[in-house]
Design a protein around this motif. Sequence first.
Motif, PDB file in Angstrom:
ATOM      1  N   UNK A 278       2.617   7.587   2.030  1.00  0.00           N
ATOM      2  CA  UNK A 278       3.824   7.032   1.429  1.00  0.00           C
ATOM      3  C   UNK A 278       4.663   6.233   2.416  1.00  0.00           C
ATOM      4  N   UNK A 279       5.456   5.287   1.848  1.00  0.00           N
ATOM      5  CA  UNK A 279       6.452   4.576   2.641  1.00  0.00           C
ATOM      6  C   UNK A 279       7.784   5.322   2.550  1.00  0.00           C
ATOM      7  N   UNK A 280       8.849   4.740   3.085  1.00  0.00           N
ATOM      8  CA  UNK A 280      10.135   5.422   3.150  1.00  0.00           C
ATOM      9  C   UNK A 280      10.717   5.678   1.760  1.00  0.00           C
ATOM     10  N   UNK A 281      10.311   4.897   0.767  1.00  0.00           N
ATOM     11  CA  UNK A 281      10.811   5.068  -0.594  1.00  0.00           C
ATOM     12  C   UNK A 281       9.979   6.044  -1.411  1.00  0.00           C
ATOM     13  N   UNK A 282       8.928   6.596  -0.806  1.00  0.00           N
ATOM     14  CA  UNK A 282       8.080   7.524  -1.528  1.00  0.00           C
ATOM     15  C   UNK A 282       7.035   6.848  -2.377  1.00  0.00           C
ATOM     16  N   UNK A 283       6.796   5.561  -2.145  1.00  0.00           N
ATOM     17  CA  UNK A 283       5.789   4.792  -2.881  1.00  0.00           C
ATOM     18  C   UNK A 283       4.562   4.646  -1.987  1.00  0.00           C
ATOM     19  N   UNK A 284       3.352   4.765  -2.522  1.00  0.00           N
ATOM     20  CA  UNK A 284       2.171   4.556  -1.683  1.00  0.00           C
ATOM     21  C   UNK A 284       2.243   3.198  -0.986  1.00  0.00           C
ATOM     22  N   UNK A 285       2.129   3.173   0.325  1.00  0.00           N
ATOM     23  CA  UNK A 285       2.287   1.915   1.056  1.00  0.00           C
ATOM     24  C   UNK A 285       1.152   0.941   0.780  1.00  0.00           C
ATOM     25  N   UNK A 286       0.035   1.443   0.271  1.00  0.00           N
ATOM     26  CA  UNK A 286      -1.035   0.547  -0.139  1.00  0.00           C
ATOM     27  C   UNK A 286      -0.604  -0.268  -1.350  1.00  0.00           C
ATOM     28  N   UNK A 287       0.301   0.297  -2.164  1.00  0.00           N
ATOM     29  CA  UNK A 287       0.818  -0.395  -3.348  1.00  0.00           C
ATOM     30  C   UNK A 287       2.017  -1.267  -2.990  1.00  0.00           C
ATOM     31  N   UNK A 288       2.963  -0.713  -2.197  1.00  0.00           N
ATOM     32  CA  UNK A 288       4.199  -1.448  -1.910  1.00  0.00           C
ATOM     33  C   UNK A 288       4.029  -2.506  -0.835  1.00  0.00           C
ATOM     34  N   UNK A 289       3.068  -2.300   0.052  1.00  0.00           N
ATOM     35  CA  UNK A 289       2.911  -3.222   1.180  1.00  0.00           C
ATOM     36  C   UNK A 289       3.904  -2.976   2.299  1.00  0.00           C
ATOM     37  N   UNK A 372      -4.702  12.006   2.615  1.00  0.00           N
ATOM     38  CA  UNK A 372      -5.713  11.014   2.973  1.00  0.00           C
ATOM     39  C   UNK A 372      -6.654  10.765   1.796  1.00  0.00           C
ATOM     40  N   UNK A 373      -7.034  11.821   1.102  1.00  0.00           N
ATOM     41  CA  UNK A 373      -7.881  11.654  -0.082  1.00  0.00           C
ATOM     42  C   UNK A 373      -7.182  10.796  -1.135  1.00  0.00           C
ATOM     43  N   UNK A 374      -5.889  11.043  -1.335  1.00  0.00           N
ATOM     44  CA  UNK A 374      -5.127  10.248  -2.301  1.00  0.00           C
ATOM     45  C   UNK A 374      -5.007   8.801  -1.845  1.00  0.00           C
ATOM     46  N   UNK A 375      -4.850   8.583  -0.535  1.00  0.00           N
ATOM     47  CA  UNK A 375      -4.812   7.219  -0.004  1.00  0.00           C
ATOM     48  C   UNK A 375      -6.116   6.486  -0.300  1.00  0.00           C
ATOM     49  N   UNK A 376      -7.237   7.168  -0.158  1.00  0.00           N
ATOM     50  CA  UNK A 376      -8.519   6.542  -0.470  1.00  0.00           C
ATOM     51  C   UNK A 376      -8.574   6.101  -1.926  1.00  0.00           C
ATOM     52  N   UNK A 377      -8.016   6.941  -2.809  1.00  0.00           N
ATOM     53  CA  UNK A 377      -7.974   6.574  -4.233  1.00  0.00           C
ATOM     54  C   UNK A 377      -7.048   5.379  -4.445  1.00  0.00           C
ATOM     55  N   UNK A 378      -5.899   5.368  -3.742  1.00  0.00           N
ATOM     56  CA  UNK A 378      -4.971   4.241  -3.845  1.00  0.00           C
ATOM     57  C   UNK A 378      -5.639   2.927  -3.458  1.00  0.00           C
ATOM     58  N   UNK A 379      -6.496   2.970  -2.452  1.00  0.00           N
ATOM     59  CA  UNK A 379      -7.127   1.738  -1.959  1.00  0.00           C
ATOM     60  C   UNK A 379      -8.330   1.325  -2.788  1.00  0.00           C
ATOM     61  N   UNK A 380      -8.740   2.155  -3.742  1.00  0.00           N
ATOM     62  CA  UNK A 380      -9.902   1.820  -4.554  1.00  0.00           C
ATOM     63  C   UNK A 380     -11.214   2.068  -3.855  1.00  0.00           C
TER      64      UNK A 380
END
Length: 436
Positions: A278-289, A372-380
Amino acid sequence: MLAAAALITVLAAAKARADCDVPDDGTGIREDVAFRADVGGTRAALANAGIGIGGVYYAEAFQNWGGMHDGSAYDGVLQLYINADMRKLGLWKGLCFFANGYQIHGKSITAEYVGALMPISSLEASPATRLFEMWFQQSLFNDKVTVKVGQLAADAEFILSEGGGYFLNGTWGWPSITAADLPNGGPAYPLATPGVRVAINPSERYGVMVALYNGDPASPCRRSENPQVCNDHGVDFLMEGPPLLMAEGMYNYSPDGLRGIIKVGGWNHFGDFNHMRFDVAGVPFEVSGNPARILNDNWGLYGIIDQLIWRVPGSEDPHGVGIFARFIGAPDDRNLVDFYFDGGFTFSGMIPGRPDDAIAIGFAYTGISDQVSAFDIDTGAPVARNHESLIEVTYTYQINAGWNVQPTFQYVFQPGGNVAGVDDAAVVGARSSLNF
């Protein structure tokens, strides 16, 4: 990755005692040396002056099937060391000096072919000639307190189980969780770092150790992402990183019979770490950039048990059947690995006429954090990382005192923690260790 995971019970420096581990039998040669050569009486003369020297050569070869691709590799390590009793050199009682260095050569079976988080060998490292540890240790109060200062390796003293010392895979020494979670793998082979360690042992039954290290053994550099290249000869003596605090308590509850040892410990790194998702706003940083959220400190806790469950009748050393286990945990929001377990069985001195041979069977598990597993899902990613596990079977055969040959079979499930295109890996190999 290789520096971080390695171990190293077999490469740990000889612990300094009140005699500073300098042979006092007039030969200048330790009892565990295979070839007791002393050209011109040099070693005897040095020992009489309070200086002990020696070395070990390790050679090993492996064949891998699976992992990233099939292949074979050879690697070797020449270790040279020096001990000194500083009292004999004109200083005071109880002060010891130790230094060792390595000439590392060959190819890494894990990096080239397997792709595992738990390296097949505790010796694997980038080819180099480097200093490892260099320290002074002061013994106090009849050796009940020791203070060590200098360039230190945490993997020589912390998070070690006796049972794990029988294996070849690096994770049995410095476990994959500390190797993956601490900056540049932490202070472990082949990268030591400045630090201070205090040990208090009121009796052989219990004791405590506390150490403070520079928290990053290799500062960032432009030449490579490999920390071993950034600190390529081990002489940077870095003091820049936030500190790493480690503490461990030990209780030996049956030193004279079926020996059992329990250790409990932990670490805290006082640096800043990125959130794994997550980023500082609690949004996956892969999504928010946006950049990852910054988290203060990183820590872990562990427990270890070694238990002899059957002792060879009449054995002077505690030979027989032993069991061991280690449990280690760390926060999942700032770490690649948040849970680690290993355990197994050892069978030592059970073959008539071969008291120093041993068989060991073990299982190790490296759990990838949910973030980390969730990050992998976020990145596709085609698969999400979840865990890596290992089975190792090994036999230590002593040719003579100071010369061992150790074949091994290892099977790694999901090398890298479940990575697309990387298959399970089966590895066979052997190590020779020769003390001189």
